[in-house]
Design an enzyme around this catalytic site. Structure first.
Site, mmCIF file in Angstrom:
data_model
loop_
_atom_site.group_PDB
_atom_site.id
_atom_site.type_symbol
_atom_site.label_atom_id
_atom_site.label_comp_id
_atom_site.label_asym_id
_atom_site.label_seq_id
_atom_site.Cartn_x
_atom_site.Cartn_y
_atom_site.Cartn_z
ATOM 1 N N CYS A 170 0.836 -1.218 0.000
ATOM 2 C CA CYS A 170 0.000 0.000 0.000
ATOM 3 C C CYS A 170 0.864 1.260 0.000
ATOM 4 C CB CYS A 170 -0.923 -0.023 1.209
ATOM 5 S SG CYS A 170 -1.791 1.528 1.512
ATOM 6 N N TYR A 171 0.561 2.168 -0.912
ATOM 7 C CA TYR A 171 1.287 3.442 -1.007
ATOM 8 C C TYR A 171 1.148 4.244 0.272
ATOM 9 C CZ TYR A 171 2.041 8.358 -2.261
ATOM 10 O OH TYR A 171 2.456 9.655 -2.286
#
Length: 483
Positions: A170-171
């Site tokens: 996840c960014y």
């Protein structure tokens, strides 16, 4: 002066002297039959007069409700958290309204569609979250990694356990990583877990501990949850109580959040009220969802052009695993225009044969994501809407009796590579069905009644005259034979 004799000369109804008339049994019988015929025909004419004839026509829509159409809906999603549920509206004119909240209510529900809490407030403003300017290099989490085996142990030991549920891919989790690592290290230095025992910052890798994340209804990454000692106890509605943090994600803000929560807790105090809040607690801490479902109730106003309502998971500071999202939903109702009350339908039963009663085609139906495309599935509904209006004309004036929007519905599932959503496409017809009630004029009723009375009386008189002449003729013939 005009004499009475001249006046009598214009009499249309001249009288035959009573001594020249004669009653007969046949005449009496024919009179009774004629009277019965008059009564029967009068009843038929009265029934026809009271009945309303209708004409159906298709005309260009001349709605009085303007250029916008109200769309009411009540849709339940057992696997979409109210924390991230979003309602968007768009149309072919380029109008896009995202995450509507003013006319929308979101209520958490369990898999059986039962409400598990009060209405959830919208978590707006996530797009403005500050992530700080810490180095985003390859750091490892300095916070304590939690697993299914150790989670309950830590949550029961510490007064406050702050947990970052994250996903390595996840960014937003990676942006939080350095701030969280630094805040966890400073917190351990300030509040030694071995000697203080009040607070600990931990982390859970949801790719490794999927069961633990599902247990706490984690649907977006990262999700920061706050577990207070005693939150393993259940509330009246039978669900665990904990909180979510929606504030800034820089190190300073995280540390401030921890300090605010520790303010009412003394080092030697091991007793904490379940509300755990004071006037100084920051507003970015809110109650976390106690179940993974959401009932979305409300209405939107859309332009009368082809458009769509999209219900999805949305956040400006979270990521979602599309393969784990399930948009299965139950439609309690979807209606267009003003909702028709049961009382109105009861009062206007005479209109039911003229209405299609297709204003609730989706109501009470499940739309389930299952089969070979169980992941990344979008469920779409295509609704073609047409307006039906019933107008009545009485005393020379026209007024609308009832208006409703009916629609046909076709649903489908589609496998894609983007986040799954539920779409309601609507296409409003520029034409409308007009049903006109045309009652008969009272003058026509009176005319027909007079015609019935006069006609029956005349026919009966003719029949009686024919009968009497026939009898006299027969008598003359028999008398001539006897002579």
């Amino acid at each position: 002066m005009v004499s009475t004799t001249k006046i009598k000369s214009v009499d249309f109804f001249r009288k035959i002297p009573r001594d020249l008339t004669e009653a007969s049994i046949s005449g009496a019988g024919l009179s009774i039959v004629a009277a019965l015929a008059m009564v029967f025909l009068f009843g038929m004419e009265l029934s026809t007069y009271l009945a309303v004839t209708t004409n159906t026509s298709v005309i260009v829509d001349k709605s009085s409700d303007g250029d916008f159409l109200r769309i009411d809906f009540n849709v339940s999603f057992p696997s979409l958290s109210c924390e991230f549920a979003s309602v968007d509206v768009s149309d072919v004119l380029g109008t896009n309204r995202l995450n509507l909240t003013k006319t929308i209510k979101k209520v958490p529900i369990d898999p059986h569609l039962r409400a598990t809490g009060a209405e959830v407030d919208s978590t707006s403003g996530l797009d403005l979250i500050n992530h700080g300017d810490e180095d985003h290099g390859n750091h490892t989490y300095a916070s304590i990694p939690l697993t299914s085996d150790t989670f309950d142990k830590f949550s029961h030991h510490f007064q406050i356990l702050v947990v970052n549920f994250y996903a390595p891919w996840c960014y937003w989790s990676n942006r939080l990583k350095p701030s969280w690592e630094k805040a966890a290290e400073i917190t351990r230095q300030r509040y030694n877990p071995e000697t203080d025992g009040r607070v600990l910052l931990g982390s859970v890798d949801c790719t490794e501990e999927s069961t633990l994340c599902k247990r706490h209804h984690i649907q977006g990454y990262p999700s920061i949850r706050i577990f207070r000692k005693g939150s393993h106890l259940k509330e009246d509605h039978g669900h665990h109580k904990h909180e979510s943090y929606y504030g800034d994600r820089d190190t300073e803000s995280i540390l401030k959040m921890v300090e605010e929560m520790l303010r009412p807790i003394k080092k030697e105090d091991h007793k904490l009220a379940l509300d755990g809040k004071t006037d100084n607690v920051i507003s970015s801490i809110k109650k976390a969802p106690v179940s993974g479902g959401c009932r979305i109730v409300g209405y939107v106003r859309a332009k009368k052009v082809p458009g769509k309502i999209i219900i999805s998971a949305h956040s400006g500071a979270h990521s979602f695993d599309a393969s784990q999202m399930n948009m299965t939903h139950y439609v309690s109702h979807v209606t267009f225009g003003k909702m028709i009350s049961e009382r109105l339908l009861t009062d206007t039963k005479r209109l039911l044969p003229y209405l299609g009663l297709s204003h609730d085609r989706l109501n009470g139906k499940w739309f389930i994501n299952e089969g070979q495309f169980a992941a990344n599935v979008t469920i779409e509904h295509y609704l073609q809407v047409v307006k039906t209006e019933v107008v009545s004309r009485r005393f020379g004036q026209e007024h609308s009796v009832i208006e409703e929007y009916e629609y046909t519905a076709h649903s489908s599932v589609a496998h894609g590579y983007y986040y799954p959503v539920a779409k309601f496409h609507f296409d409003l017809s520029p034409m409308q069905v007009l049903i006109s009630e045309n009652p008969k004029a009272f003058s026509h009723f009176i005319t027909n009644v007079c015609a019935i009375i006069g006609g029956v009386f005349t026919v009966a008189g003719i029949l009686d005259s024919i009968f009497q002449n026939t009898v006299r003729l027969v008598k003359k013939v028999e008398l001539g034979k006897n002579i």
